[in-house]
Every structure is written in C-alpha cells, then in structure tokens.
Design an enzyme around this catalytic site. Structure first.
Site, PDB file in Angstrom:
ATOM      1  N   GLU A 103       3.385  -7.802  -3.864  1.00 31.40           N
ATOM      2  CA  GLU A 103       3.088  -8.044  -2.534  1.00 31.40           C
ATOM      3  C   GLU A 103       2.277  -9.422  -2.364  1.00 31.40           C
ATOM      4  OE1 GLU A 103       1.005  -4.732  -0.629  1.00 31.40           O
ATOM      5  OE2 GLU A 103       2.717  -3.542  -0.677  1.00 31.40           O
ATOM      6  N   GLU A 121       6.846   1.220  -3.802  1.00 26.78           N
ATOM      7  CA  GLU A 121       5.789   1.948  -3.199  1.00 26.78           C
ATOM      8  C   GLU A 121       6.314   2.505  -2.056  1.00 26.78           C
ATOM      9  OE1 GLU A 121       2.224   0.071  -2.577  1.00 26.78           O
ATOM     10  OE2 GLU A 121       2.241  -0.856  -4.469  1.00 26.78           O
TER      11      GLU A 121
HETATM   12  C1  BG6 Z   1       0.192  -1.361  -0.797  1.00 26.65           C
HETATM   13  C2  BG6 Z   1      -0.524  -1.977  -2.251  1.00 26.65           C
HETATM   14  O1  BG6 Z   1       0.132  -2.401   0.149  1.00 26.65           O
HETATM   15  O2  BG6 Z   1      -0.481  -0.472  -0.132  1.00 26.65           O
HETATM   16  C3  BG6 Z   1      -1.410  -0.643  -2.744  1.00 26.65           C
HETATM   17  O3  BG6 Z   1       0.322  -2.241  -2.953  1.00 26.65           O
HETATM   18  C4  BG6 Z   1      -2.189   0.156  -1.817  1.00 26.65           C
HETATM   19  O4  BG6 Z   1      -2.271  -1.278  -3.801  1.00 26.65           O
HETATM   20  C5  BG6 Z   1      -1.115   0.683  -0.907  1.00 26.65           C
HETATM   21  O5  BG6 Z   1      -2.861   1.202  -2.314  1.00 26.65           O
HETATM   22  C6  BG6 Z   1      -1.579   1.531   0.229  1.00 26.65           C
HETATM   23  O6  BG6 Z   1      -2.561   1.054   0.923  1.00 26.65           O
HETATM   24  P1  BG6 Z   1      -4.054   1.831   1.095  1.00 26.65           P
HETATM   25  O7  BG6 Z   1      -4.997   0.491   1.874  1.00 26.65           O
HETATM   26  O8  BG6 Z   1      -3.932   2.764   1.913  1.00 26.65           O
HETATM   27  O9  BG6 Z   1      -4.499   1.945  -0.183  1.00 26.65           O
END
Ligand code: BG6
Length: 471
Positions: free
Chosen positions: A164, A371
């Site tokens: 990202e 993700e």
């Molecule tokens: C993504 C990241 O943007 O979002 C992760 O690559 C992150 O590292 C995930 O954990 C979820 O976001 P958050 O703030 O809920 O952990």
C-alpha cells in the site's frame, strides 16, 4: 450460489511482520518506524513488542494454517530483522528466522508469498536519511531486496514490493513526515512517493534478474468511489478521488510514468519531484507480473469547489489523512445505502466486483486480493469458542463477488483474507480483531496468547476444501 473457482486458485490468508511477530528487539532486529509509532500509543493499547508473538509461536501457527488448508500465506519480512540499520550488515539470525518459516510453509504445502515492506522502515534510515526523503533510501531498499532474493529466492517465487504505497503515503506517521509547513510537507511527500516508485522499479527488475520463474507485483490499497449524485461535477470528483489516491500509483507501476492529470497537479503545485535522467527508462522497464489489491470498503464523493481562502489543490488538514478531502477536487461523503462496520468502513461486496473488473480491463494483469476482512471486537464465550458469524457473512459476500468477477472474465490468482490470526490493528490494537484464529490476549494483558479457532476458521476450511463450492 454456485461459482466455479479455478483449480489452482490460491485460498490464502495474510499478515504483516510488525503486526504479528513481536520479538521486536530479539534476534538482532533493529527498531522500525512501525515500532516507533506503536510505542507512542502503548500506554493505551497493545504495541508491536509482543503483538501476536508469532516470533515464538511460528511453528504452531503454521500447523494451524495447514489444518485450515491454506494454499498460500501472504506475510511480510521485516527489513530491520534482515538488516537492522537498513543499509549495513546483514543479520544472520534474521535470515535464519525466515528460513525456518519458509521451510515449514513449504513442508506444509503452503506457498510463501512475501511482501518486502509493510510500513516498517528501519528507524536507522530515518535518522540517517530522513527515510524516503532521500534517494539513498531507494538504493538501500534495492540492496535489502537483493539480500532477500539471494537468501530465499530458491524457495520463494512470489513477491510483493511495498504494501500500500498509495495509502501509506497519505499518513504522516507511516512516512515519518514531521514537516510543519503544509506547502513544504506536500512537496516532501511527492518526493518520498517518487523514491518509493524508484525502489519498486529497481526491485521488480532485480527479482526478474535473480530468481528464475520469480513473479513480483505491487499491493495497492484499492479505491472505489461513487459520485454522491449524478451531477457531472460529482462524477468527476469521484473519479478524481480514485485517481489521486490509487490509480496514479497503478499507472506508475504499470506504465512507468505519471498520468497527465497527476503531472499537471504536481506542476501546478510546484512539487514535481527531483528526477535523474536515467529514471524514465528504469521506471518503464520494470514490468510487474500481477496486481495485488487490498479491499475493505468503498467511498462516496462530491465536487468541492476551491474558493479565495482555499485554493485548488489544498488538502483539508487534520481530519482524516487516509480519506482526506481536497479543494477544487472532491469531498468524501457518507453512503447512506451501505451499512458500515463499527469503525466506519462502508461494507460493499459489489464494490469489489467493480474494482476487480476495472483493474483487469485497464491493466490486463492477473489479480490477487492480499487483504480483505472485517475488523471488530470478538467475544470468547464460556464454551471457549468465538462465534463470529458476522465475519463469515462478510467473507462469504466478498468471495461471492470475486466469483462473479471471475465469471465476468477477470483473471484471479487468489484470495488472502486479513488476517490469518488476530494481530495488532494499526490504530486499535487488539480491540479490533480480524483473524480467523483468536489470540488470547487483550491490549494491556498478555494472558496466555493461546490460539483458538473461530467459527470463521471452520467455515473457511470448508470453503477451501471444496474449492468454493460450499460458500
Ligand atoms: C491495511 C493495512 O491498510 O489495513 C494493514 O495493510 C491494516 O496493515 C489493515 O491492519 C486494517 O487496518 P487497521 O487500521 O484496522 O489495522
């Protein structure tokens, strides 16, 4: 719903080093920007010191992955475990740790899918170069990548460069941007972004040069933005939000040059980065093999005219760095048609089908989700279970959307939900959980760190076993 997934579809799961490993100063590892940021909040919530303690539980955790039936595990290597000060001596203990992990994954028939950089720049490079502000940081990154390709490339064939880049660039603390002057700050940001593009291109080429059959791509935080109304100005604003937050980055990766609207903006704002004459050819030469995307939610935007006090291109400061508004371009609005998670993410499986079609039509590269998941509190019940039917529902609807995209003709490599086990959320510690496996700890109490399979674990296990037939 009956969808046919390809036979070799990667049913995977994902994590990142600073969010799962812990052992932050063990085995010779250096401090990172991600550690620094998490320590700032450690009086209120969990930090990266222990996280999920994968550093000590890696073997048992990989056993769980095997039981789950994972075909691939997307995880990141911590740069500061391999080269503690970022560009100095290589740390054999760091190499040995990831060797153990990779070997066990392979022994369990799980493809290791490695991200080189997930928000965790070695802190020493901040002190030495102000991080990505310096071109030297891109050179240090290429060297680190080559160390990894040499050490692991005989067994790891699938790589991601930066996680990202397009999102981390917006977040001052991830980039360690402390410049107070807003004009200088945006100029600095554009320069850092450019250096990361250079690092990306150098690394893509190094991978292809060093690893026979090596495949490498980016991981973007995907953005789908709907117009608030059908006014043409709102439609344009929504498009600009996509383009400024994600598409310019994909264009750089795939075409090796900034798209016209972005270059025009950089010129207008007097923030065209410093470039070397040889860069243009380098950027164009680096050809990725796939596009990985992280997908959680969609956005809605309307036009946002500039005025005398707010010139075109001025960001709205201080509100929300990730979803920032920009005068003369767009303003983010709530989408009243969508339900949101308790943390405000507007849940939208249809948006996933849209973005997969868009990226495929535009770039014609295979796509993989690295993700996707629901971040929320989970309850460990008296029977020692976690009944997370809300997560199952979220995943089912998103996997269905992937199936529909496959039917639309999109070439999909796989799906790696976030996250394989509970891990440190970047802003909400262990209050906000994403895992298929519960880790028995709270923010301030480490408890026994036991691993407990959630209902979503069993559901996903069945999906994998039947190659998606039991959605
Ligand atoms: C993504 C990241 O943007 O979002 C992760 O690559 C992150 O590292 C995930 O954990 C979820 O976001 P958050 O703030 O809920 O952990």
């Amino acid at each position: 719903m009956s969808i046919k997934f390809p036979e070799n579809f990667w049913w995977g799961a994902a994590s990142s080093a600073f969010q799962i490993e812990g052992g932050w100063n063990e085995g010779g590892k250096g401090m990172t920007v991600a550690d620094f940021n998490s320590f700032k909040r450690s009086d209120r919530q969990a930090d990266s010191k222990v996280a999920s303690d994968f550093y000590h539980h890696w073997s048992e955790d990989i056993d769980l992955m095997k039981e789950l039936g994972l075909k691939a595990y997307r995880f990141s290597i911590s740069w500061a475990r391999i080269i503690p000060d970022g560009d100095g001596a290589v740390n054999p203990e760091g190499i040995a740790f990831y060797n153990k992990v990779i070997d066990k994954l392979l022994a369990c028939d799980i493809i290791p899918f490695v991200t080189l950089y997930h928000f965790d720049l070695p802190w020493a490079l901040v002190e030495k170069y102000n991080g990505w502000a310096s071109r030297d940081c891109a050179i240090a990154f290429e060297r680190y990548a080559r160390v990894c390709f040499r050490a692991f490339g005989d067994r790891v064939k699938y790589w991601q460069v930066h996680n990202e880049q397009n999102l981390m660039m917006r977040v001052d603390e991830r980039m360690n941007i402390t410049e107070p002057d807003p004009v200088k700050k945006e100029k600095l940001r554009a320069q850092m972004d450019y250096h990361m593009f250079l690092a990306h291109a150098l690394t893509v080429n190094a991978c292809h040069e060093m690893i026979p059959e090596g495949k490498i791509g980016c991981a973007v935080s995907s953005t789908v933005t709907y117009p608030l109304t059908n006014k043409p100005e709102d439609v344009w604003a929504a498009r600009m939000n996509n383009q400024f937050k994600t598409d310019y980055c994909l264009d750089m990766h795939c075409n090796g040059e900034y798209p016209g609207y972005y270059m025009a903006y950089l010129r207008e704002q007097d923030m065209v980065p410093e470039m070397q004459p040889e860069d243009a050819a380098l950027l164009k030469s680096a050809k990725m093999d796939f596009i990985a995307l992280n997908y959680y939610r969609t956005l809605t935007a309307r036009a946002f005219p500039a005025d005398a006090d707010h010139p075109k291109g001025m960001r709205v400061e201080g509100f929300n760095e990730v979803d920032y508004d920009m005068y003369g371009y767009w303003k983010i609005e709530k989408n009243t048609n969508l339900a949101a998670s308790e943390y405000g993410a507007q849940i939208d499986p249809v948006g996933l089908r849209i973005v997969l079609n868009e990226y495929w039509n535009r770039y014609r590269l295979p796509l993989i989700i690295t993700e996707n998941g629901l971040g929320t509190a989970d309850t460990l019940t008296e029977d020692g279970r976690v009944h997370d039917d809300y997560r199952i529902d979220y995943m089912r609807r998103h996997v269905e959307a992937i199936g529909q995209a496959i039917e639309d003709g999109v070439e999909m490599m796989g799906y790696c939900p976030w996250s394989v086990i509970d891990l440190l959320s970047s802003h909400q510690g262990f209050r906000k959980r994403y895992g298929l496996v519960y880790v028995n700890r709270t923010d301030m109490d480490l408890k026994d760190l036991a691993r407990i399979r959630k209902d979503s674990f069993y559901w996903y296990q069945e999906v994998i076993r039947t190659n998606g037939a039991t959605l």
